[in-house]
Design a protein around this motif. Structure first.
Motif, short mmCIF file in Angstrom:
data_model
loop_
_atom_site.label_atom_id
_atom_site.label_comp_id
_atom_site.label_asym_id
_atom_site.label_seq_id
_atom_site.Cartn_x
_atom_site.Cartn_y
_atom_site.Cartn_z
N ALA A 70 1.89 -36.32 -43.00
CA ALA A 70 3.00 -35.42 -43.29
C ALA A 70 3.58 -35.72 -44.67
O ALA A 70 3.88 -34.80 -45.45
N LEU A 491 -4.58 -26.39 -40.47
CA LEU A 491 -3.49 -27.35 -40.22
C LEU A 491 -2.73 -27.67 -41.51
O LEU A 491 -1.50 -27.75 -41.51
N ASP A 492 -3.47 -27.88 -42.60
CA ASP A 492 -2.82 -28.17 -43.88
C ASP A 492 -1.90 -27.03 -44.31
O ASP A 492 -0.80 -27.25 -44.82
N ALA A 495 1.19 -27.09 -42.15
CA ALA A 495 2.05 -28.21 -42.55
C ALA A 495 2.74 -27.91 -43.87
O ALA A 495 3.94 -28.21 -44.04
N TYR A 522 2.10 -35.15 -38.32
CA TYR A 522 0.77 -34.65 -38.64
C TYR A 522 -0.18 -35.84 -38.67
O TYR A 522 0.02 -36.78 -39.45
N LEU A 555 0.92 -31.80 -35.29
CA LEU A 555 -0.38 -31.32 -35.74
C LEU A 555 -1.36 -32.48 -35.68
O LEU A 555 -1.10 -33.54 -36.26
#
Length: 659
Positions: A70, A491-492, A495, A522, A555
């Motif tokens: 994160a 996911l990136d 985030a 994350y 995540l």
């Protein structure tokens, strides 16, 4: 305010801040530019302190970035902003933007960012910003022709601290003051008791010198403007190029700076220039004037026959006369002419004025000699007179110019600070333009998200080539898909958008709704199976994660790689159950979606990034996850392709039935 109450401020830093005027207001505003003016405080340290002050003001506990991955995403987002800053100050100032769960902080930045994105980052502004940086305070300044005087020991100590550029002397009475005035061009008496005392020299009584810096030590103010000339003019250019009103009158600033030399002395005054040159050229002028006289006498001696009767010669010798005496009798008129030429040259070379030119007669006077020489004592007296006149003239000009600049001193700081802050705003504006950003909606209910047309600037492709992604999640979800299909990139993207939204900034999407997240957890893909100790530690982390997880966004990228697939599916199912019970939002990327769903005691949603086929051995993928869909794996697609193309597909069709 107790400075140590600000997160990150210890006793030493608190002492530094106590020396800064307006430190409390700067801390309340989180003003990096103002804080960086504290002695010994760098811009980077000032940014960290400003960030702590912001957290304190909003009662923000911090810790929103709960995992290493994160924090990496935040640093990536920050890097994209910093790349668009021109000044080093703006790069550091952008660090005061951080993701927070605190509503007041998010709304504060959103309001600021809404104005920032309206800025126009044109090339003229960017070019002007390259010359702007924080102003520097003069260091090592020393004024030797002026002194402070006081009869009070406590006042003496205060003056020493307040005016390190000047000598501070203790005097007991008017006699001591008069003696001091003979050693300095100007003496500033700090005691009202000296008011009305009549002494020779330039003696002024200023009982509150701290309120009149421009009179007591104008050199400090002049040195500031001289040292920061380029930065100030660049800041003016920034305001003019951006079409915004500066904190001061640019014409007044340019006029004042045009009268100031680079060494902090006034320029453009003919009288000061004359006196300065006269002091500098005094010895050379005296030597040259003597040469003029000697050249005249030498020529006169060559051209004239001198006859002396023997008896006269004998009489003069008996009286002890020198040859010079013999010559003076015969060449008296020529000698007078030579001295006259020497005096005229001396006066002309130094541009001496009435009253000063009287010294020429004394510098070249006395009995006739050959070669002629100047008299040192009157020359030194003239030197003293010229220096005193020069220093008085310089002091008058300095005071006048400092008086003009005094009203510009604080606005000058604001001028540069405003230009630097504009760079911060322009960095956000360029970020928003470069990545087609939109202001996200902040949803107070839940920690889910909904993204339409999201594109990640973190991909290894030009942003214009990044495929837009639509994706939304409420509750816990498994994300399935083929290898290299874009699961990690998704996911990136999630985030990044959630982080930017909680920083109060625009996000790279056509539209976005983001729930208020208390913490972002994350977890990146593990680099292989963990040993027993590391596996236990990882489970402990997840045990703490699911405790009080409400409001968190989790995540996770392929957690199954930490151990055997069978055990991984059961562990992930248990984590998803706990998160679901807590009401958290989570997206778990996994190739074991079917097994995890079967192992879970709750209904777990499964989304899929679907590969629609193979093209010359390359996957053709729909990057937007399909809701409630278990995506097919790459092996399944290859088997399907072989079954379609084979003349004897029986074997491949049998394999397909096992998927």
């Amino acid at each position: 305010m107790e400075f140590t109450s600000v997160p990150g401020v210890g006793e030493k830093t608190a002492e530094t801040l106590s020396k800064l005027d307006g430190a409390e207001d700067a801390l309340r505003r989180g003003d990096v530019a103002a804080l960086a003016r504290a002695p010994g405080l760098t811009e980077g340290r000032a940014a960290a302190i400003a960030r702590g002050a912001i957290r304190r003001r909003h009662d923000d506990p911090g810790g929103w970035l709960a995992t290493d991955r994160a924090r990496e995403v935040y640093e990536d987002a920050l890097g994209l902003l910093q790349e668009r800053a021109v000044t080093g100050y703006a790069e550091k100032r952008l660090r005061t933007l951080y993701p927070s769960a605190t509503e007041s902080r998010i709304e504060e930045v959103r309001a600021w960012a809404a104005e920032a994105v309206e800025r126009e980052p044109n090339e003229a502004v960017v070019e002007a910003l390259e010359g702007v940086q924080q102003p520097t305070e003069p260091r090592g300044l020393r004024v030797r022709e002026r002194a402070l005087a006081t009869a009070d020991a406590e006042r003496y100590a205060e003056a020493k601290d307040a005016f390190p550029e000047l000598s501070v002397e203790v005097v007991e009475d008017a006699r001591d003051l008069a003696e001091l005035a003979r050693s300095y061009s100007t003496v500033v008496a700090l005691d009202e008791s000296f008011a009305g005392v009549d002494v020779d020299g330039d003696v002024r009584v200023i009982p509150d010198p701290e309120e009149h810096h421009e009179e007591v030590v104008p050199e400090r103010l002049l040195a500031f403007f001289a040292e920061n000339r380029a930065e100030l003019l660049a800041a003016v250019d920034v305001h003019e190029a951006a079409g915004i009103d500066p904190a001061l009158d640019p014409a007044a600033l340019r006029d004042a700076l045009s009268r100031l030399d680079d060494d902090g002395t006034p320029r453009g005054d003919d009288e000061l220039r004359r006196l300065t040159n006269a002091v500098d050229d005094l010895d050379a002028a005296a030597s040259t004037a003597a040469s003029v006289a000697n050249d005249h006498l030498r020529d006169a001696i060559r051209e004239q026959d001198v006859t002396i009767e023997g008896t006269d010669f004998l009489s003069l010798v008996e009286q002890g006369a020198r040859v010079d005496s013999l010559l003076s009798r015969e060449l008296a008129d020529e000698y007078d002419a030579a001295i006259r030429k020497a005096r005229e040259h001396f006066v002309d070379a130094l541009q001496l004025q009435p009253g000063e030119d009287d010294f020429a007669e004394r510098v070249f006077a006395g009995e006739p000699t050959f070669p002629t020489e100047h008299n040192e004592e009157p020359l030194n007296r003239l030197r003293t007179e010229l220096k005193a006149a020069r220093d008085r003239r310089a002091a008058k000009l300095k005071s006048g110019l400092a008086s003009d600049l005094a009203d510009l001193r604080e606005p000058a700081d604001d001028l540069i600070a405003d230009a630097l802050e504009l760079d911060v705003e322009l960095a956000v504006a360029r970020f928003a333009r470069d990545f087609d950003c939109v202001v996200p909606e902040i949803d107070e209910a839940g920690s889910g998200f909904s993204i339409e047309g999201g594109r990640s600037p973190l991909l290894d492709v030009p942003f214009a080539e990044a495929e837009p992604v639509d994706y939304g999640v409420e509750g816990v979800t498994l994300l399935s898909g083929v290898n290299s299909g874009g699961k990690t990139s998704t996911l990136d993207l999630v985030a990044l958008i959630v982080t930017l939204a909680h920083m109060g900034l625009p996000v790279p999407a056509a539209s976005a709704r983001v729930g208020r997240v208390s913490e972002l957890h994350y977890y990146a893909k593990s680099q292989g199976t963990l040993d027993a100790g590391a596996f236990e530690s990882t489970l402990r982390d997840f045990g703490e994660l699911v405790s009080g997880a409400a409001g968190r966004l989790v995540l996770v990228d392929e957690l199954e790689s930490i151990t055997e697939p069978g055990a991984s599916a059961k562990i992930i199912a248990g984590i998803l159950e706990a998160l679901d019970e807590q009401g958290a939002t989570g997206v778990f990327v996994s190739h074991l979606a079917r097994q995890i769903r079967e192992a879970a005691d709750v209904d777990v949603a499964v989304d899929g990034i679907e590969a629609v086929g193979l093209d010359d051995g390359e996957l053709v993928v729909n990057r937007s996850p399909k809701k409630d869909h278990l995506a097919r794996s790459t092996p399944e697609l290859i088997v399907e392709k072989l079954a379609t193309e084979s003349s004897d597909p029986g074997f491949y069709e049998g394999l397909l039935e096992k998927f």
